[in-house]
Design a protein around this motif. Sequence first.
Motif, PDB file in Angstrom:
ATOM      1  N   GLU A  60       0.602  -1.157   0.203  1.00 47.46           N
ATOM      2  CA  GLU A  60       0.000   0.096   0.052  1.00 47.46           C
ATOM      3  C   GLU A  60       0.722   1.102   0.106  1.00 47.46           C
ATOM      4  O   GLU A  60       0.690   2.897  -0.522  1.00 47.46           O
ATOM      5  N   THR A  61       2.208   1.190   0.781  1.00 47.69           N
ATOM      6  CA  THR A  61       3.013   2.180   0.313  1.00 47.69           C
ATOM      7  C   THR A  61       3.823   2.867  -0.522  1.00 47.69           C
ATOM      8  O   THR A  61       4.460   3.578  -0.875  1.00 47.69           O
ATOM      9  N   LEU A  62       3.645   1.812  -1.236  1.00 49.75           N
ATOM     10  CA  LEU A  62       3.813   1.714  -2.506  1.00 49.75           C
ATOM     11  C   LEU A  62       3.517   2.103  -3.748  1.00 49.75           C
ATOM     12  O   LEU A  62       3.435   2.562  -5.118  1.00 49.75           O
ATOM     13  N   ALA A  63       1.689   2.579  -3.793  1.00 46.67           N
ATOM     14  CA  ALA A  63       0.828   2.516  -4.488  1.00 46.67           C
ATOM     15  C   ALA A  63       1.023   3.870  -4.379  1.00 46.67           C
ATOM     16  O   ALA A  63       0.848   4.643  -3.457  1.00 46.67           O
ATOM     17  N   MET A  64       0.808   4.518  -5.687  1.00 49.24           N
ATOM     18  CA  MET A  64       0.395   6.301  -5.192  1.00 49.24           C
ATOM     19  C   MET A  64      -1.113   6.800  -5.141  1.00 49.24           C
ATOM     20  O   MET A  64      -1.681   5.526  -5.060  1.00 49.24           O
ATOM     21  N   PRO A  65      -1.025   7.763  -5.201  1.00 49.51           N
ATOM     22  CA  PRO A  65      -2.212   8.044  -4.558  1.00 49.51           C
ATOM     23  C   PRO A  65      -3.294   7.408  -5.364  1.00 49.51           C
ATOM     24  O   PRO A  65      -3.116   8.833  -6.627  1.00 49.51           O
ATOM     25  N   GLY A  66      -4.379   7.077  -4.967  1.00 50.71           N
ATOM     26  CA  GLY A  66      -5.467   6.465  -6.121  1.00 50.71           C
ATOM     27  C   GLY A  66      -5.109   5.487  -6.878  1.00 50.71           C
ATOM     28  O   GLY A  66      -6.172   4.754  -7.298  1.00 50.71           O
ATOM     29  N   GLY A  67      -4.051   4.654  -6.260  1.00 47.43           N
ATOM     30  CA  GLY A  67      -4.110   3.580  -7.215  1.00 47.43           C
ATOM     31  C   GLY A  67      -3.816   2.135  -6.732  1.00 47.43           C
ATOM     32  O   GLY A  67      -3.985   2.786  -5.781  1.00 47.43           O
ATOM     33  N   GLU A  82      -5.147   5.988 -10.967  1.00 48.92           N
ATOM     34  CA  GLU A  82      -4.009   7.188 -10.734  1.00 48.92           C
ATOM     35  C   GLU A  82      -4.593   8.052 -11.187  1.00 48.92           C
ATOM     36  O   GLU A  82      -5.369   7.069 -12.558  1.00 48.92           O
ATOM     37  N   SER A  83      -4.259   9.524 -10.890  1.00 49.55           N
ATOM     38  CA  SER A  83      -5.111  10.485 -11.477  1.00 49.55           C
ATOM     39  C   SER A  83      -4.159  10.478 -12.993  1.00 49.55           C
ATOM     40  O   SER A  83      -3.245  10.262 -13.172  1.00 49.55           O
TER      41      SER A  83
END
Length: 183
Positions: free
Chosen positions: A126-133, A182-183
């Motif tokens: 989860e910490t490696l995910a992009m915001p919204g990813g 992701e955005s």
Amino acid sequence: MEAPRLERKLVAILAADVEGYSRHMERDEAATLATLSAHRAIVDELVNSHNGRITGTAGDSVLAEFASVVEAVDCAVRIQDALASANDALPEEHRLRFRIGINVGDVMVKDGDIFGDGVNIAARLETLAMPGGICISRDVRDHVRKMARFAFEDLGEQSVKNIEQPIRAFRVRLRDGPSAVES
């Protein structure tokens, strides 16, 4: 005295939290909490409708388990799509973007909560995910790779906090149209 035997099971684990949550709370606690509550209602409903079970929450985080890896990934994509739509109606400064990590692993169950390396790895993904990813482990990717609606970006071996072995991580993308993650 011998410790009671713990229940163990193999599950798909979804870990999610809001990117920059503390910053949002510092800026406007009431608006942040209102948005978080609305977003959590969406998350909770989608987890339930994908046969998942929320096993823990704290502040802005959500931990859920699924008997099916496919259901977990499908749920994560739908969560990100639904939250992106919900955020569209908000001013930029009030938008909350979740990051989601998914792993599959053997967990211990105690009083309805899940514990173990599988949970810890999901949280690190989860910490490696992009915001919204959405970021998944190799094991999760291997379970869903033949499904035509998903594509994956290989992030390679990732060294993460408090996990001795590097984790092979993948970013989830939809095959048709823009990425829902992701955005």
